[in-house]
Design a protein around this motif. Structure first.
Motif, PDB file in Angstrom:
ATOM      1  N   ARG A 129      36.214  32.637  79.150  1.00 33.64           N
ATOM      2  CA  ARG A 129      35.056  33.343  79.689  1.00 33.64           C
ATOM      3  C   ARG A 129      34.918  34.741  79.085  1.00 33.64           C
ATOM      4  N   GLY A 130      33.716  35.020  78.585  1.00 35.45           N
ATOM      5  CA  GLY A 130      33.443  36.352  78.065  1.00 35.45           C
ATOM      6  C   GLY A 130      34.218  36.731  76.820  1.00 35.45           C
ATOM      7  N   ALA A 131      34.866  35.771  76.190  1.00 35.41           N
ATOM      8  CA  ALA A 131      35.658  36.061  74.990  1.00 35.41           C
ATOM      9  C   ALA A 131      34.752  36.368  73.793  1.00 35.41           C
ATOM     10  N   ASP A 132      35.224  37.217  72.923  1.00 39.35           N
ATOM     11  CA  ASP A 132      34.510  37.560  71.694  1.00 39.35           C
ATOM     12  C   ASP A 132      35.022  36.639  70.587  1.00 39.35           C
ATOM     13  N   LEU A 133      34.211  35.638  70.233  1.00 39.09           N
ATOM     14  CA  LEU A 133      34.593  34.647  69.216  1.00 39.09           C
ATOM     15  C   LEU A 133      33.642  34.692  68.025  1.00 39.09           C
ATOM     16  N   ARG A 134      33.057  35.837  67.792  1.00 40.42           N
ATOM     17  CA  ARG A 134      32.116  35.970  66.688  1.00 40.42           C
ATOM     18  C   ARG A 134      32.789  35.650  65.350  1.00 40.42           C
ATOM     19  N   GLY A 135      32.176  34.723  64.620  1.00 39.79           N
ATOM     20  CA  GLY A 135      32.697  34.380  63.293  1.00 39.79           C
ATOM     21  C   GLY A 135      34.024  33.655  63.312  1.00 39.79           C
ATOM     22  N   ALA A 136      34.482  33.225  64.476  1.00 39.38           N
ATOM     23  CA  ALA A 136      35.760  32.502  64.554  1.00 39.38           C
ATOM     24  C   ALA A 136      35.611  31.096  63.982  1.00 39.38           C
ATOM     25  N   ASN A 137      36.705  30.569  63.454  1.00 36.80           N
ATOM     26  CA  ASN A 137      36.712  29.211  62.915  1.00 36.80           C
ATOM     27  C   ASN A 137      37.255  28.264  63.980  1.00 36.80           C
ATOM     28  N   ALA A 156      29.863  31.655  64.764  1.00 36.18           N
ATOM     29  CA  ALA A 156      31.130  30.899  64.782  1.00 36.18           C
ATOM     30  C   ALA A 156      30.971  29.548  64.102  1.00 36.18           C
ATOM     31  N   LEU A 157      32.070  29.033  63.564  1.00 37.35           N
ATOM     32  CA  LEU A 157      32.087  27.729  62.908  1.00 37.35           C
ATOM     33  C   LEU A 157      32.638  26.706  63.897  1.00 37.35           C
ATOM     34  N   LEU A 158      31.755  25.803  64.346  1.00 43.69           N
ATOM     35  CA  LEU A 158      32.119  24.801  65.344  1.00 43.69           C
ATOM     36  C   LEU A 158      31.798  23.390  64.872  1.00 43.69           C
ATOM     37  N   THR A 159      31.825  23.184  63.573  1.00 41.82           N
ATOM     38  CA  THR A 159      31.523  21.857  63.036  1.00 41.82           C
ATOM     39  C   THR A 159      32.532  20.829  63.536  1.00 41.82           C
TER      40      THR A 159
END
Length: 222
Positions: A129-137, A156-159
């Motif tokens: 919750r509320g985590a900063d996952l910008r640009g995370a793989n 973020a990359l969520l493929t």
């Protein structure tokens, strides 16, 4: 390295220390400077590391079950680490490597994970919750039932990620890549889907409000 000094709490500065395979389970290491330390295979189960600096530390294969890791872990290598039930609320994990780590029942609420490598990691039911996952793989990650309410996943990359029944309400998915992702019965109300890539994604039973539906439709037309 004088392990007795660590156990007694008489040392606070250990940047670059070699603590490979050391048993530090249950130790109070709050505020300790372990930046760049070598902690490969070390046992830090239930250790208290709140406020500690582990920036750039090597924690490959480290045992961190139940540890308090509300610490600075920028660029840390946590590959294959056991973080079961670890407390990472608000932890700074920017650019950290968490590949093949074990995260069952860990909590990352409010954690900073921008640019982190979580490729293929099992995050089933994990609190983000509320985590900063910008640009995370997060490609190929298992986020089944994960709580991502209000999380920032911009770019973020969520493929191929599994987001079945995940809570993404109020999350920011602007510019994220969800090609081939499984969003079966996921909750995306009040979610920002501006510019998101949903090519080949499963949206069966996905809960979308009118704005999200419009954004998803516009994405499908691109």
């Amino acid at each position: 390295m004088d392990i007795n000094a660590i156990h007694s709490g008489n040392v606070k500065q250990l940047p670059g220390a070699d603590l490979e395979d050391e048993d530090l389970s249950g130790q109070n290491l709050q505020g300790l400077n372990l930046a760049g330390a070598r902690l490969i295979g070390a046992n830090l189960s239930r250790a208290k590391l709140m406020g500690a600096s582990l920036e750039g530390a090597n924690l490959v294969g480290c045992q961190l079950t139940g540890a308090d890791l509300r610490a600075n872990l920028v660029g840390a290598n946590l590959m294959q680490a056991d973080l079961t039930e670890a407390d990472l609320r608000g932890a700074n994990l920017r650019g950290a490597n968490l590949m093949r780590s074990r995260l069952s029942r860990a909590t990352f609420a409010g954690a900073f994970l921008s640019g982190a490598n979580l490729m293929g990691v099992n995050l089933q039911g994990v609190d983000l919750r509320g985590a900063d996952l910008r640009g995370a793989n997060l490609s190929g990650a298992n986020l089944n039932g994960a709580n991502l309410n209000g999380a920032d996943l911009q770019g973020a990359l969520l493929t191929e990620a599994n987001l079945e029944e995940a809570d993404l309400q109020g999350a920011n998915l602007a510019g994220a890549n969800l090609a081939g992702a499984n969003l079966l019965c996921a909750e995306l109300e009040n979610t920002n889907l501006d510019g998101v890539n949903l090519t080949g994604a499963c949206l069966v039973g996905t809960v979308l409000d009118q704005t999200a539906k419009h954004q998803a439709f516009q994405t499908a037309l691109q």
